[in-house]
Motif scaffolding. Structure first.
Motif, short mmCIF file in Angstrom:
data_model
loop_
_atom_site.label_atom_id
_atom_site.label_comp_id
_atom_site.label_asym_id
_atom_site.label_seq_id
_atom_site.Cartn_x
_atom_site.Cartn_y
_atom_site.Cartn_z
N ILE A 1 44.01 44.39 36.96
CA ILE A 1 44.76 43.00 37.22
C ILE A 1 44.42 42.73 38.55
CG2 ILE A 1 46.93 42.00 37.56
CD1 ILE A 1 48.04 43.86 35.54
N HIS A 2 44.53 43.37 39.41
CA HIS A 2 44.02 43.16 40.96
C HIS A 2 42.43 42.43 40.88
CE1 HIS A 2 42.69 43.71 45.32
NE2 HIS A 2 41.85 44.58 45.12
N VAL A 3 41.44 43.37 40.22
CA VAL A 3 40.20 42.72 40.16
C VAL A 3 40.07 41.43 39.32
CG1 VAL A 3 37.96 43.06 39.18
CG2 VAL A 3 39.32 45.01 40.33
N TRP A 4 40.84 41.18 38.40
CA TRP A 4 40.96 39.68 37.56
C TRP A 4 41.31 38.70 38.56
CZ3 TRP A 4 44.14 35.84 36.27
CH2 TRP A 4 43.75 35.16 35.37
N PHE A 5 42.41 38.82 39.06
CA PHE A 5 42.92 37.93 40.35
C PHE A 5 41.85 37.81 41.41
CE2 PHE A 5 47.27 38.72 38.80
CZ PHE A 5 47.53 37.06 38.73
N GLY A 6 41.12 38.84 41.79
CA GLY A 6 40.32 38.81 42.78
C GLY A 6 38.91 37.77 42.46
N ILE A 7 38.73 38.18 41.24
CA ILE A 7 37.39 37.29 40.74
C ILE A 7 37.79 35.74 40.66
CG2 ILE A 7 35.99 36.86 38.75
CD1 ILE A 7 36.15 39.84 37.92
N LEU A 8 39.08 35.38 40.10
CA LEU A 8 39.25 34.19 40.07
C LEU A 8 39.48 33.60 41.41
CD1 LEU A 8 40.69 31.67 38.54
CD2 LEU A 8 42.88 32.72 38.51
N TRP A 9 40.06 34.37 42.67
CA TRP A 9 40.16 33.89 43.83
C TRP A 9 38.88 33.68 44.49
CZ3 TRP A 9 42.20 37.25 48.49
CH2 TRP A 9 42.28 36.87 49.64
N ILE A 10 38.02 34.68 44.62
CA ILE A 10 36.67 34.39 45.31
C ILE A 10 35.88 33.65 44.38
CG2 ILE A 10 34.70 35.77 46.02
CD1 ILE A 10 37.31 36.27 47.65
N GLY A 11 35.93 33.26 43.18
CA GLY A 11 35.34 32.45 42.40
C GLY A 11 35.60 31.15 42.79
N LEU A 12 36.79 30.78 42.99
CA LEU A 12 37.11 29.62 43.26
C LEU A 12 36.77 29.27 44.57
CD1 LEU A 12 40.73 29.19 41.58
CD2 LEU A 12 38.65 27.59 41.24
N PHE B 1 48.65 42.75 43.67
CA PHE B 1 48.47 43.80 42.96
C PHE B 1 47.33 44.67 43.58
CE2 PHE B 1 49.81 41.00 39.73
CZ PHE B 1 50.49 41.83 38.88
N GLY B 2 46.59 44.34 44.73
CA GLY B 2 45.87 45.19 45.53
C GLY B 2 46.82 46.07 46.31
N LEU B 3 47.85 45.66 46.77
CA LEU B 3 48.90 46.61 47.36
C LEU B 3 49.52 47.46 46.38
CD1 LEU B 3 50.43 44.03 49.90
CD2 LEU B 3 48.83 45.82 50.21
N ILE B 4 49.74 47.18 45.23
CA ILE B 4 50.40 47.97 44.28
C ILE B 4 49.35 48.96 43.60
CG2 ILE B 4 51.23 48.18 41.89
CD1 ILE B 4 52.34 45.21 42.17
N THR B 5 48.03 48.48 43.68
CA THR B 5 47.28 49.59 43.45
C THR B 5 47.09 50.81 44.41
OG1 THR B 5 45.75 48.07 42.26
CG2 THR B 5 44.60 49.73 42.83
N ALA B 6 47.02 50.27 45.66
CA ALA B 6 47.07 51.26 46.75
C ALA B 6 48.10 52.01 46.90
CB ALA B 6 46.68 50.48 48.21
N ALA B 7 49.43 51.51 46.77
CA ALA B 7 50.43 52.32 46.76
C ALA B 7 50.54 53.23 45.62
CB ALA B 7 51.90 51.35 46.61
N MET B 8 50.22 52.95 44.33
CA MET B 8 50.18 53.77 43.31
C MET B 8 49.19 54.81 43.56
SD MET B 8 50.75 51.34 39.97
CE MET B 8 51.09 52.70 38.84
N ASN B 9 47.81 54.62 44.09
CA ASN B 9 46.99 55.64 44.37
C ASN B 9 47.23 56.39 45.83
OD1 ASN B 9 44.92 55.51 42.22
ND2 ASN B 9 45.19 53.53 42.66
N MET B 10 48.30 55.99 46.45
CA MET B 10 48.92 56.93 47.50
C MET B 10 48.10 56.90 48.92
SD MET B 10 51.28 57.94 46.07
CE MET B 10 52.12 59.37 46.50
N TYR B 11 47.32 55.58 48.83
CA TYR B 11 46.57 55.41 50.11
C TYR B 11 47.05 53.96 50.85
CZ TYR B 11 43.65 52.20 47.28
OH TYR B 11 43.05 51.44 46.52
#
Length: 191
Positions: free
Chosen positions: A44-55, A100-110
């Protein structure tokens, strides 16, 4: 079939359904695993990132350079229709990417370690660059674009200054996107 593809919402829903089918067929045994859900959050993080950087790249590679070439009588279509819609998705894609980047980092404990550069400094640098870029989107680009596009009242001089400030900040984000993407993509490999 053509009518189906004319509706963006149907196409996105179909893409989501296809992703769920892949999930059920390929990963049904992993649904209870923390690692699986951390992977979903990363997706989900990557999907949003593609949309953001694409725009971001659309604005900087297409819209901004093309505006001087557009006849004056056609410019209102860009300023009143295209730009506000693109900016809506742009700012919410930035927010979704960060969330979703922050959620990903939190879920992966970093999360804390990366943000404080205690470990994986590369991902930490990428995270801070993304946070700066998201701040720029919400607190510099968007408020100035609202003036430049006439969404909020502003004099002609204020509109011109706001347009320039939004453009320069967008170019700053384009510059920051290069090392940010480097850090995000290579962090797993180079730490």
């Amino acid at each position: 079939m053509g009518k189906f593809f004319e509706n963006l919402h149907r196409v996105l829903l179909a893409g989501l359904i296809l992703a769920i089918l892949v999930l059920v067929i390929r990963h049904r045994d992993s649904l209870g695993d923390h690692a699986f859900w951390a992977g979903v959050m990363r997706w989900i993080h990557v999907w949003f990132g593609i949309l953001w950087i694409g725009l971001l790249y659309y604005f900087n590679f297409v819209q901004i350079p093309s505006m001087p070439k557009i006849p004056d009588e056609q410019k209102p279509a860009v300023g009143k229709v295209i730009a506000p819609t693109a900016l809506y998705y742009f700012r919410w894609a930035a927010a979704g990417t960060v969330l979703f980047g922050l959620i990903t980092a939190a879920m992966n404990m970093y999360l804390v370690e990366a943000l404080t550069f205690q470990s994986n400094q590369t991902i930490g640098i990428g995270m801070w660059l993304a946070l700066i870029m998201a701040f720029n989107v919400w607190f510099i680009i968007w408020p100035n674009q609202k003036k430049a596009l006439g969404i909020v009242e502003a004099s002609a001089d204020e509109k011109k200054a706001a347009a320039r400030k939004a453009m320069v900040t967008s170019r700053v984000n384009t510059m920051l996107s290069v090392p940010m993407l480097y850090c995000m993509v290579l962090a797993k490999f180079i730490g």
